[in-house]
Scaffold this active site. Structure first.
Site, PDB file in Angstrom:
ATOM      1  N   LYS A   1       0.367   4.471  -0.493  1.00  0.00           N
ATOM      2  CA  LYS A   1      -0.367   5.439  -0.062  1.00  0.00           C
ATOM      3  C   LYS A   1       0.026   6.813  -1.354  1.00  0.00           C
ATOM      4  CE  LYS A   1      -0.705   3.622   4.794  1.00  0.00           C
ATOM      5  NZ  LYS A   1      -0.739   3.761   5.805  1.00  0.00           N
TER       6      LYS A   1
ATOM      7  N   GLY B   1       1.742   2.786  10.939  1.00  0.00           N
ATOM      8  CA  GLY B   1       3.014   3.878  10.948  1.00  0.00           C
ATOM      9  C   GLY B   1       3.863   4.097  12.222  1.00  0.00           C
TER      10      GLY B   1
ATOM     11  N   GLU C   1      -7.596   4.995   7.495  1.00  0.00           N
ATOM     12  CA  GLU C   1      -6.596   6.687   7.470  1.00  0.00           C
ATOM     13  C   GLU C   1      -7.787   6.666   6.154  1.00  0.00           C
ATOM     14  OE1 GLU C   1      -2.110   5.776   7.501  1.00  0.00           O
ATOM     15  OE2 GLU C   1      -3.071   5.917   5.195  1.00  0.00           O
TER      16      GLU C   1
ATOM     17  N   SER D   1       2.515  -1.420  11.052  1.00  0.00           N
ATOM     18  CA  SER D   1       4.443  -1.683  10.938  1.00  0.00           C
ATOM     19  C   SER D   1       4.772  -2.952  10.702  1.00  0.00           C
ATOM     20  CB  SER D   1       4.407  -2.008  12.784  1.00  0.00           C
ATOM     21  OG  SER D   1       3.788   0.069  12.565  1.00  0.00           O
TER      22      SER D   1
ATOM     23  N   GLU E   1      -5.551  -4.516  10.774  1.00  0.00           N
ATOM     24  CA  GLU E   1      -4.654  -3.320  11.174  1.00  0.00           C
ATOM     25  C   GLU E   1      -5.299  -2.254  12.312  1.00  0.00           C
ATOM     26  OE1 GLU E   1      -2.774  -1.593   7.592  1.00  0.00           O
ATOM     27  OE2 GLU E   1      -4.642  -1.003   7.372  1.00  0.00           O
TER      28      GLU E   1
ATOM     29  N   ASN F   1       0.570  -1.120   0.078  1.00  0.00           N
ATOM     30  CA  ASN F   1       0.238  -0.210   0.356  1.00  0.00           C
ATOM     31  C   ASN F   1       0.769   1.227  -0.340  1.00  0.00           C
ATOM     32  OD1 ASN F   1      -2.052   2.113   0.195  1.00  0.00           O
ATOM     33  ND2 ASN F   1      -2.036   1.304   2.354  1.00  0.00           N
TER      34      ASN F   1
END
Length: 255
Positions: free
Chosen positions: A14, A176, A100, A216, A170, A12
């Site tokens: 992003k 992150g 997100e 992570s 997740e 991903n």
């Protein structure tokens, strides 16, 4: 004993990588990994690069994915990209419900549900992201939160195609942050989700559906994660931006 489900590793990216960067990356990752017939790798890059990436992915096992889609195939929806458009340029997978998207763009479980229906209708595999806040975990309500997300997102899905869905756990507090959930914590949540899928669609679908972990993920912890019987792969963010680190994750079991 680990049930044999095809491992799945999703990059991903992003909001990263130009079209040129994307093409350089996929050429390099294919060279680095070599044949990967026993696993799948999905490159979820920026919308404008998807068609070019699709045409550049020539090795078996590599697929193109999108990071989002809209639930209508066409209409007056300025700025949106439909599932049918993504399928047309070669997308096989689409990430839906990422935290997100929920946090920054106010996506709800109902919206995610519509997007899952749209992606399945257009022949793509939805990667459903679910996860809890740290305060929720500390309150002992992870199962309540994750269970609610799963149930709302898959409402009305035809049992005949439910097994195609991939579920990505997740935990929001691990995305992150450099702080990953422990393998035991991940396994517990995956077992819980698989049990919920069994209640809705039956044991056969629950056993076949793939569940991957995101939060992570790195080359240093992927082996430990993949040792868990209900972890079938990983949704990788920052560690997927560099070819070397993502290649090590994909080829975690190779010397």
């Amino acid at each position: 004993m680990k049930t044999r489900r095809i491992p799945l590793f999703v990059a991903n990216w992003k909001l990263h990588n130009s079209v040129r960067d994307s093409l350089d990356y996929v050429n390099s990752i294919q060279r680095n990994c070599g044949p990967i017939a026993d696993r799948e790798v999905v490159i979820a890059g920026p919308f404008m690069a998807l068609k070019d990436v699709y045409e550049q992915l020539t090795r078996p096992g590599f697929r193109v994915g999108a990071q989002n889609c809209f639930w209508e195939d066409a209409g007056a929806f300025t700025g949106e990209v439909s599932a049918s458009m993504l399928a047309e340029v070669g997308c096989a997978y689409v990430i839906l419900g990422h935290s997100e998207r929920r946090r920054l763009f106010a996506e709800t479980d109902d919206m995610v549900n519509l997007k899952i229906h749209a992606s399945l209708r257009n022949g793509m595999v939805p990667i459903l992201c679910v996860g809890e806040e740290l305060s929720t975990r500390e309150a002992g309500k992870t199962s309540d939160a994750v269970g609610a997300q799963v149930h709302r997102a898959i409402r009305g899905i035809d049992p005949k195609v439910a097994g195609k869905i991939v579920i990505a756990y997740e935990p929001i507090w691990a995305i992150g942050t450099g702080r990953s959930a422990t393998p035991t914590q991940i396994q517990e949540v995956h077992v819980f989700i698989r049990g919920e899928i069994a209640r809705i669609f039956g044991d056969s679908t629950a056993e076949s559906i793939r569940m991957i972990y995101g939060g992570s993920v790195s080359a240093s912890n992927i082996c430990e994660l993949m040792n868990e019987p209900d972890v079938d792969g990983a949704l990788v963010g920052s560690a997927s931006l560099k070819v070397e680190s993502f290649a090590k994750i994909i080829c975690f079991d190779r010397k």
